[in-house]
Scaffold this motif. Structure first.
Motif, PDB file in Angstrom:
ATOM      1  N   ALA A  40       3.811 -16.163   3.062  1.00 23.05           N
ATOM      2  CA  ALA A  40       3.814 -15.003   2.170  1.00 23.05           C
ATOM      3  C   ALA A  40       2.696 -14.053   2.583  1.00 23.05           C
ATOM      4  O   ALA A  40       1.723 -14.445   3.234  1.00 23.05           O
ATOM      5  N   THR A  41       2.849 -12.779   2.224  1.00 16.71           N
ATOM      6  CA  THR A  41       1.752 -11.820   2.333  1.00 16.71           C
ATOM      7  C   THR A  41       1.038 -11.820   0.995  1.00 16.71           C
ATOM      8  O   THR A  41       1.652 -11.545  -0.040  1.00 16.71           O
ATOM      9  N   VAL A  42      -0.249 -12.152   1.005  1.00 19.26           N
ATOM     10  CA  VAL A  42      -0.956 -12.434  -0.247  1.00 19.26           C
ATOM     11  C   VAL A  42      -2.050 -11.404  -0.498  1.00 19.26           C
ATOM     12  O   VAL A  42      -2.863 -11.105   0.381  1.00 19.26           O
ATOM     13  N   THR A  43      -2.055 -10.877  -1.708  1.00 24.68           N
ATOM     14  CA  THR A  43      -3.130 -10.017  -2.188  1.00 24.68           C
ATOM     15  C   THR A  43      -3.785 -10.699  -3.383  1.00 24.68           C
ATOM     16  O   THR A  43      -3.084 -11.166  -4.290  1.00 24.68           O
ATOM     17  N   VAL A  44      -5.112 -10.776  -3.383  1.00 22.32           N
ATOM     18  CA  VAL A  44      -5.847 -11.389  -4.486  1.00 22.32           C
ATOM     19  C   VAL A  44      -6.568 -10.293  -5.274  1.00 22.32           C
ATOM     20  O   VAL A  44      -7.356  -9.534  -4.707  1.00 22.32           O
ATOM     21  N   CYS A  45      -6.275 -10.231  -6.564  1.00 24.25           N
ATOM     22  CA  CYS A  45      -6.957  -9.292  -7.462  1.00 24.25           C
ATOM     23  C   CYS A  45      -7.962 -10.048  -8.326  1.00 24.25           C
ATOM     24  O   CYS A  45      -7.774 -11.234  -8.609  1.00 24.25           O
ATOM     25  N   HIS A  46      -8.994  -9.347  -8.748  1.00 25.27           N
ATOM     26  CA  HIS A  46     -10.030  -9.981  -9.559  1.00 25.27           C
ATOM     27  C   HIS A  46     -10.696  -8.925 -10.426  1.00 25.27           C
ATOM     28  O   HIS A  46     -10.199  -7.790 -10.525  1.00 25.27           O
ATOM     29  N   THR A  47     -11.787  -9.278 -11.061  1.00 25.62           N
ATOM     30  CA  THR A  47     -12.407  -8.385 -12.042  1.00 25.62           C
ATOM     31  C   THR A  47     -12.940  -7.096 -11.412  1.00 25.62           C
ATOM     32  O   THR A  47     -13.150  -6.113 -12.128  1.00 25.62           O
ATOM     33  N   GLY A  61       7.869 -14.182   3.786  1.00 28.30           N
ATOM     34  CA  GLY A  61       8.224 -12.779   3.924  1.00 28.30           C
ATOM     35  C   GLY A  61       8.071 -11.953   2.670  1.00 28.30           C
ATOM     36  O   GLY A  61       8.292 -10.736   2.692  1.00 28.30           O
ATOM     37  N   ARG A  62       7.689 -12.584   1.561  1.00 28.38           N
ATOM     38  CA  ARG A  62       7.517 -11.861   0.311  1.00 28.38           C
ATOM     39  C   ARG A  62       6.056 -11.519   0.075  1.00 28.38           C
ATOM     40  O   ARG A  62       5.150 -12.171   0.600  1.00 28.38           O
ATOM     41  N   HIS A  63       5.832 -10.515  -0.755  1.00 24.99           N
ATOM     42  CA  HIS A  63       4.479 -10.112  -1.128  1.00 24.99           C
ATOM     43  C   HIS A  63       4.115 -10.804  -2.441  1.00 24.99           C
ATOM     44  O   HIS A  63       4.787 -10.604  -3.453  1.00 24.99           O
ATOM     45  N   THR A 118       0.184  -4.945  -8.320  1.00 21.88           N
ATOM     46  CA  THR A 118       1.228  -5.816  -8.856  1.00 21.88           C
ATOM     47  C   THR A 118       2.599  -5.153  -8.783  1.00 21.88           C
ATOM     48  O   THR A 118       3.616  -5.834  -8.657  1.00 21.88           O
ATOM     49  N   HIS A 119       2.647  -3.817  -8.839  1.00 16.77           N
ATOM     50  CA  HIS A 119       3.928  -3.128  -8.724  1.00 16.77           C
ATOM     51  C   HIS A 119       4.559  -3.345  -7.354  1.00 16.77           C
ATOM     52  O   HIS A 119       5.790  -3.288  -7.220  1.00 16.77           O
ATOM     53  N   GLN A 120       3.744  -3.601  -6.344  1.00 17.60           N
ATOM     54  CA  GLN A 120       4.258  -3.829  -4.998  1.00 17.60           C
ATOM     55  C   GLN A 120       4.747  -5.264  -4.794  1.00 17.60           C
ATOM     56  O   GLN A 120       5.431  -5.555  -3.817  1.00 17.60           O
ATOM     57  N   ALA A 121       4.401  -6.149  -5.696  1.00 17.28           N
ATOM     58  CA  ALA A 121       4.609  -7.583  -5.479  1.00 17.28           C
ATOM     59  C   ALA A 121       6.056  -7.995  -5.728  1.00 17.28           C
ATOM     60  O   ALA A 121       6.775  -7.413  -6.543  1.00 17.28           O
ATOM     61  N   ASP A 122       6.456  -9.049  -5.015  1.00 11.16           N
ATOM     62  CA  ASP A 122       7.688  -9.764  -5.332  1.00 11.16           C
ATOM     63  C   ASP A 122       7.391 -10.931  -6.276  1.00 11.16           C
ATOM     64  O   ASP A 122       8.215 -11.281  -7.119  1.00 11.16           O
ATOM     65  N   ILE A 123       6.215 -11.531  -6.079  1.00 16.82           N
ATOM     66  CA  ILE A 123       5.779 -12.678  -6.886  1.00 16.82           C
ATOM     67  C   ILE A 123       4.399 -12.349  -7.451  1.00 16.82           C
ATOM     68  O   ILE A 123       3.503 -11.944  -6.706  1.00 16.82           O
ATOM     69  N   ILE A 124       4.228 -12.521  -8.753  1.00 16.91           N
ATOM     70  CA  ILE A 124       2.921 -12.333  -9.390  1.00 16.91           C
ATOM     71  C   ILE A 124       2.498 -13.662  -9.992  1.00 16.91           C
ATOM     72  O   ILE A 124       3.258 -14.280 -10.741  1.00 16.91           O
ATOM     73  N   LEU A 179      -1.964 -21.795  -0.314  1.00 19.89           N
ATOM     74  CA  LEU A 179      -0.654 -22.449  -0.270  1.00 19.89           C
ATOM     75  C   LEU A 179       0.451 -21.425  -0.020  1.00 19.89           C
ATOM     76  O   LEU A 179       1.423 -21.702   0.699  1.00 19.89           O
ATOM     77  N   LEU A 180       0.316 -20.235  -0.581  1.00 19.09           N
ATOM     78  CA  LEU A 180       1.283 -19.171  -0.332  1.00 19.09           C
ATOM     79  C   LEU A 180       1.224 -18.706   1.117  1.00 19.09           C
ATOM     80  O   LEU A 180       2.264 -18.466   1.754  1.00 19.09           O
TER      81      LEU A 180
END
Length: 302
Positions: free
Chosen positions: A194-201, A169-171, A210-216, A188-189
């Protein structure tokens, strides 16, 4: 306590017929500051490991992480000669023992990086304790099969579990998309809902995400330009958990991606570098090694 635990592990592997290997990088060797102290450490290891003990050594991109008293692999003959002078040199390692596990340190040297996929594919899937083979990747992505997840990705999950931070339930925002950490830890998340967002270059505004995240989880690593201090106070807010996976060199010391003093003063929790995710990764690697040995000897089920 760490030394005693390591000794017990070495004895257990030796007594089960396995091969014990010693890596001569500073984090594994500890405070051996001279060649004499290093010789004493290796002798202790050889006594524990028995006749099948193997020693491994190398330099890590000139970052100074090799055990003090050694400048690089060119010093291995000097170490061997010092051991021979004391009558404790290990046996010739030309014989190929039936090892229970196999792994390859990444990132590879620049001249080998183009061959990484081919080299990973040559590992035996049953012995792949760091999730490098296509078979292991399939197990991580499908949740089926016996393949191991990469140790660092598994270590992130182990840390969250240990501290009672349930991903469900966490972002979670993962910075980096490497096959070593970014992609597998994302899977694995997801497995933990979890709701997962992947950032890259190519992500245009990482801080907004990242401001929206619960876990970074930041895992840019030493091959990414500008990784040092790439996660700043502008990327975080109170209430977050940050796992800094990367091991970078800032010119004077090891560090992660995060600007640790600035970020740690804002978020609820953050892992240090060194001494954070890396330490748990070593424990996960040992656990995978034991499980692989059990599987290969018919003691671990399916």
């Amino acid at each position: 306590h760490r030394r005693n635990l390591t000794d017990d592990m070495f004895r257990a592997i030796r007594d089960s017929g396995g091969v014990v290997g010693l890596n001569l990088y500073r984090p594994f060797v500890g405070p051996a500051g001279t060649m004499e102290e290093l010789v004493a450490h290796v002798e202790h290891f050889l006594e524990l490991g028995g006749e099948k003990a193997l020693c491994l050594g190398g330099d890590l991109d000139g970052c100074g992480t090799l055990a003090a008293g050694m400048q690089g692999v060119q010093d291995m003959p000097r170490l061997w000669q010092a051991l021979a002078d004391r009558g404790t040199a290990p046996a010739e390692t030309a014989d190929i023992y039936d090892m229970f596990t196999a792994a390859m340190l990444r990132p590879l040297p620049p001249h080998l990086r183009g061959e990484e996929s081919a080299l990973c594919a040559r590992l035996a899937p049953d012995k792949d304790v760091d999730g490098m083979t296509p078979e292991s990747a399939a197990a991580v992505f499908t949740g089926q099969g016996r393949g191991f997840a990469p140790c660092t990705a598994q270590a992130c999950m182990a840390l969250l579990r240990h501290y009672g931070i349930a991903p469900c339930g966490r972002h979670a925002v993962v910075i980096g998309r490497s096959p070593v950490v970014g992609r597998p830890v994302s899977m694995l998340l997801l497995r933990e809902n979890a709701t997962v967002t992947v950032c890259h270059t190519k992500t245009p505004d990482t801080a907004a995400l990242t401001h929206q995240a619960d876990i970074i989880i930041t895992a840019l690593g030493p091959t990414a330009a500008g990784a040092v201090n790439s996660l700043t106070a502008a990327h975080v807010r109170p209430g977050q958990t940050v796992l800094d996976v990367s091991i970078n060199w800032n010119g004077t010391a090891l560090c992660g991606d995060a600007d640790f003093p600035a970020v740690s003063s804002i978020v609820d929790a953050i892992t240090p570098v060194p001494g954070g995710v890396g330490a748990v990764t070593s424990a996960v690697l040992m656990a995978h090694t034991v499980r692989a040995a059990e599987y290969l000897t018919g003691e671990g089920g399916t």
